[in-house]
Design an enzyme around this catalytic site. Structure first.
Site, PDB file in Angstrom:
ATOM      1  N   ASP A  61     130.161  29.143  49.156  1.00  0.00           N
ATOM      2  CA  ASP A  61     130.094  28.400  50.421  1.00  0.00           C
ATOM      3  C   ASP A  61     130.319  29.342  51.594  1.00  0.00           C
ATOM      4  O   ASP A  61     131.399  29.372  52.194  1.00  0.00           O
ATOM      5  CB  ASP A  61     131.136  27.268  50.419  1.00  0.00           C
ATOM      6  CG  ASP A  61     130.889  26.273  49.299  1.00  0.00           C
ATOM      7  OD1 ASP A  61     129.732  26.156  48.851  1.00  0.00           O
ATOM      8  OD2 ASP A  61     131.852  25.618  48.858  1.00  0.00           O
ATOM      9  N   LYS A 116     123.362  17.258  46.245  1.00  0.00           N
ATOM     10  CA  LYS A 116     123.866  15.877  46.094  1.00  0.00           C
ATOM     11  C   LYS A 116     122.892  14.874  46.707  1.00  0.00           C
ATOM     12  O   LYS A 116     123.217  14.123  47.649  1.00  0.00           O
ATOM     13  CB  LYS A 116     125.252  15.695  46.713  1.00  0.00           C
ATOM     14  CG  LYS A 116     126.343  16.514  46.018  1.00  0.00           C
ATOM     15  CD  LYS A 116     127.719  16.123  46.492  1.00  0.00           C
ATOM     16  CE  LYS A 116     128.812  17.012  45.964  1.00  0.00           C
ATOM     17  NZ  LYS A 116     128.847  18.352  46.579  1.00  0.00           N
ATOM     18  N   GLY A 118     120.824  11.586  47.406  1.00  0.00           N
ATOM     19  CA  GLY A 118     121.295  10.202  47.348  1.00  0.00           C
ATOM     20  C   GLY A 118     120.435   9.316  48.216  1.00  0.00           C
ATOM     21  O   GLY A 118     120.899   8.812  49.246  1.00  0.00           O
ATOM     22  N   TYR A 349     143.100  19.834  43.565  1.00  0.00           N
ATOM     23  CA  TYR A 349     142.882  20.952  42.646  1.00  0.00           C
ATOM     24  C   TYR A 349     143.642  20.784  41.340  1.00  0.00           C
ATOM     25  O   TYR A 349     144.762  20.282  41.325  1.00  0.00           O
ATOM     26  CB  TYR A 349     143.339  22.267  43.292  1.00  0.00           C
ATOM     27  CG  TYR A 349     142.446  22.721  44.430  1.00  0.00           C
ATOM     28  CD1 TYR A 349     141.207  23.294  44.163  1.00  0.00           C
ATOM     29  CD2 TYR A 349     142.847  22.571  45.747  1.00  0.00           C
ATOM     30  CE1 TYR A 349     140.378  23.709  45.200  1.00  0.00           C
ATOM     31  CE2 TYR A 349     142.032  22.994  46.790  1.00  0.00           C
ATOM     32  CZ  TYR A 349     140.800  23.560  46.507  1.00  0.00           C
ATOM     33  OH  TYR A 349     139.992  23.972  47.534  1.00  0.00           O
TER      34      TYR A 349
HETATM   35  O1  S5P Z   1     133.552  16.348  43.508  1.00  0.00           O
HETATM   36  C1  S5P Z   1     133.177  17.392  43.991  1.00  0.00           C
HETATM   37  C2  S5P Z   1     131.854  17.829  43.834  1.00  0.00           C
HETATM   38  C3  S5P Z   1     131.497  19.068  44.325  1.00  0.00           C
HETATM   39  S1  S5P Z   1     129.935  19.677  43.911  1.00  0.00           S
HETATM   40  N1  S5P Z   1     134.038  18.208  44.665  1.00  0.00           N
HETATM   41  C4  S5P Z   1     133.663  19.416  45.197  1.00  0.00           C
HETATM   42  O2  S5P Z   1     134.520  20.086  45.765  1.00  0.00           O
HETATM   43  N2  S5P Z   1     132.359  19.837  45.055  1.00  0.00           N
HETATM   44  C5  S5P Z   1     131.911  21.110  45.669  1.00  0.00           C
HETATM   45  O3  S5P Z   1     132.605  22.170  45.036  1.00  0.00           O
HETATM   46  C6  S5P Z   1     132.190  21.237  47.159  1.00  0.00           C
HETATM   47  O4  S5P Z   1     131.080  20.794  47.911  1.00  0.00           O
HETATM   48  C7  S5P Z   1     132.455  22.707  47.326  1.00  0.00           C
HETATM   49  O5  S5P Z   1     131.217  23.377  47.534  1.00  0.00           O
HETATM   50  C8  S5P Z   1     133.013  23.159  45.987  1.00  0.00           C
HETATM   51  C9  S5P Z   1     134.513  23.290  45.931  1.00  0.00           C
HETATM   52  O6  S5P Z   1     134.961  24.292  46.767  1.00  0.00           O
HETATM   53  P1  S5P Z   1     136.489  24.791  46.780  1.00  0.00           P
HETATM   54  O7  S5P Z   1     136.493  25.791  47.890  1.00  0.00           O
HETATM   55  O8  S5P Z   1     137.364  23.614  47.037  1.00  0.00           O
HETATM   56  O9  S5P Z   1     136.746  25.423  45.418  1.00  0.00           O
END
Ligand code: S5P
Length: 398
Positions: A61, A116, A118, A349
Site C-alpha cells: 500500500d 473488492k 461490489g 490485528y
Molecule cells: O478484511 C480486510 C480485507 C483486506 S483485503 N482487511 C484488510 O485490512 N484488507 C487489506 O489488507 C487492506 O485494504 C490493506 O490493504 C491490507 C492490510 O494492511 P495493514 O497495513 O493493516 O497490514
C-alpha cells in the site's frame, strides 16, 4: 465434517475458532496443489508457496509507482503474493503494471489487485477488464464482495475469459511479462535486480507436466524429510544438525521453483468472506453464503479473504488469505503500524501464528507491519518465518 485421514479426533488446534478438522488443515501445500479438481492457478499458488517456503502476502500500500516497484523488487523473494491497491498509486500507468509483472516473473510471486468489486455484473466487467486500470490484464488475482449476489462471480469470470481469449488469440494488448522477442524493457525502469530470470521462456508441454508430477513426489519426500529434520532440530535446539540434508532439500526446492516457471496466464478470484475490521458485517450466515457461492464456481474462485480457514466440505481446497496480521516490533526495531492489536481506524490485528496455526488460514497479508519497519527486508523475513513455522506446526499436528 468428512475426514479421510487417520488423525486423532481428540487432538484439536488451540483455538475454538478453528473449524472442525478438514483434511486441508494438515495437508502440505504441495499435497493440496495436486488434489483432484484443483484449478491451475490454485495449484500454481500452492506450489509456489511450497517451493519458496513462504505463505506471506505483502500488502504493498504505497503511493507511487517507484515505491511500488522498489518494494516489489526488494521483498519479492520473501513473498508468494503481492497485493496492490492500484487506485492509491498516484502515477499508476500501464507502464507501472508492465514493470510490476516483469518483477513478479523474476522474483516469482502472484499479483493480487485488492479491488473488492461490489456492483452489478455489467459494471464490474468494465471495471475489471477496461478503463484506465485494466486489472484483468495484469493481476492474476482480484477479489470481490458477494453482497450483490452470485452474478458478480459469473460476470468477473466472463471478463477474465475474454481477457485470456484475447491474449491467446494473439491480440497481445494485455499487460503481460510473457516473453516477447524484445522483452527487455524492464531494465529501462532503472531498478536493480539482484537476480535475472532464469525461468523457461516458452510454454508448457505435456512432458513438462509429467515431469512435474514425478518431481513433486520427490519434492514431497524431500519436504517430509525436511519437516522431520526441522522438527528434530527444534526439539534438540540444535540447528547445527541441519546442514547437509537441509541444503540438499533447499537446492531441490529451488530447482522445482525454477522449473515451475512463470504463472500461467489465467485468472482467479478471492471472495471477501470475512473482514478484519471491527464490527464487520461479513460474518456468520453471510460468510456461509459466500462459501456456498465459491463452491458453485470452483473453476474461478481460488479462495477467500477471511480470518480463518473455511474449507469444511469434502472437495473444498480453497486458499484463505488473512489480513489484519501484525507482530510486536522486533527487539530494538521499529514496528510499522500500531502493533497493539488495532490501528485506531478499526483494523484489528492477530499474529501470524494465530491466523495460520490456530485459525487455519493459509496465507497472511501484511502491510504496515513490514512497510513501516526500518529494515523492511528483515521484517518481511521475520513475518515469513513466523507464518511458515505456524504452517509447519499445523501440518505436524495432523
Ligand atoms: O478484511 C480486510 C480485507 C483486506 S483485503 N482487511 C484488510 O485490512 N484488507 C487489506 O489488507 C487492506 O485494504 C490493506 O490493504 C491490507 C492490510 O494492511 P495493514 O497495513 O493493516 O497490514
Amino acid at each position: 465434517m468428512p475426514s479421510t485421514d487417520d488423525r486423532d479426533p481428540d487432538q484439536s488446534l488451540s483455538s475454538a475458532a478453528v473449524p472442525a478438522r478438514h483434511p486441508t488443515l494438515t495437508q502440505t501445500y504441495l499435497t493440496r496443489a495436486f488434489l483432484p479438481g484443483t484449478p491451475p492457478l490454485t495449484s500454481y499458488l500452492l506450489r509456489l508457496i511450497a517451493y519458496k517456503q513462504t505463505n506471506l502476502c505483502l500488502s504493498a500500500d504505497v503511493g507511487t509507482s517507484a515505491e511500488l516497484l522498489a518494494v516489489a523488487d526488494e521483498l519479492g523473494d520473501s513473498i508468494c503474493v503481492l497485493k496492490t491497491h492500484c487506485d492509491i498509486v498516484a502515477d499508476w500507468t500501464e507502464r507501472t503494471a508492465r514493470a510490476l509483472v516483469a518483477i513478479a516473473r523474476r522474483r516469482r510471486f502472484l499479483i493480487f489487485e485488492d479491488r473488492k468489486f461490489g456492483d452489478i455484473g455489467s459494471t464490474v466487467q468494465k471495471q475489471y477488464a477496461a478503463g484506465p486500470l485494466r486489472i484483468a490484464s495484469w493481476a492474476e488475482l482480484t477479489n470481490a464482495h458477494v453482497f450483490p449476489g452470485p452474478a458478480i462471480i459469473t460476470a468477473l469470470k466472463e471478463a477474465a475469459d475474454q481477457t485470456i481469449a484475447a491474449y491467446n488469440t494473439g491480440v497481445h494488448t494485455e499487460i503481460s511479462a510473457e516473453p516477447r522477442p524484445d522483452d527487455s524493457d524492464d531494465d529501462d525502469e532503472g531498478y536493480h535486480h539482484g537476480r535475472r530470470d532464469r525461468g523457461r521462456k516458452g510454454g508448457r508441454t505435456g512432458a513438462d507436466d509429467d515431469d512435474d508430477a514425478a518431481s513433486t513426489a520427490l519434492t514431497e519426500q524431500a519436504m517430509r524429510r525436511h519437516d522431520s529434520i526441522s522438527q528434530n532440530s527444534r526439539d534438540d535446539d540444535d540447528d547445527a544438525t541441519l546442514p547437509a540434508a537441509a541444503a540438499a532439500d533447499r537446492a531441490a526446492r529451488l530447482a522445482r521453483l525454477e522449473r515451475l516457471g512463470p504463472a500461467p496466464y489465467v485468472r482467479g478470484l478471492l471472495l471477501v468472506a470475512q473482514m478484519s475490521s471491527a464490527g464487520s458485517l461479513c460474518a456468520g450466515a453471510y460468510t456461509e453464503a459466500c462459501v456456498g457461492m465459491a463452491r458453485r464456481r470452483r473453476d474461478f474462485v481460488v479462495g477467500f479473504i477471511a480470518q480463518e480457514g473455511l474449507n469444511a466440505e469434502e472437495g473444498d481446497n480453497f486458499v484463505s488469505l488473512t489480513p489484519g496480521v501484525g507482530l510486536a516490533p522486533a527487539a530494538g526495531g521499529a514496528g510499522g503500524a500500531e502493533r497493539g492489536g488495532v490501528d485506531g481506524l478499526g483494523q484489528l490485528y492477530v499474529s501470524p501464528r494465530t491466523a495460520v496455526l490456530e485459525r487455519g488460514s493459509d496465507v497472511v497479508i501484511v502491510g504496515r507491519g513490514i512497510l513501516g519497519a526500518k529494515d523492511r527486508r528483515a521484517e518481511a523475513e521475520r513475518y515469513r518465518e513466523e507464518a511458515w513455522r505456524a504452517y509447519e506446526e499445523r501440518v505436524r499436528s495432523g
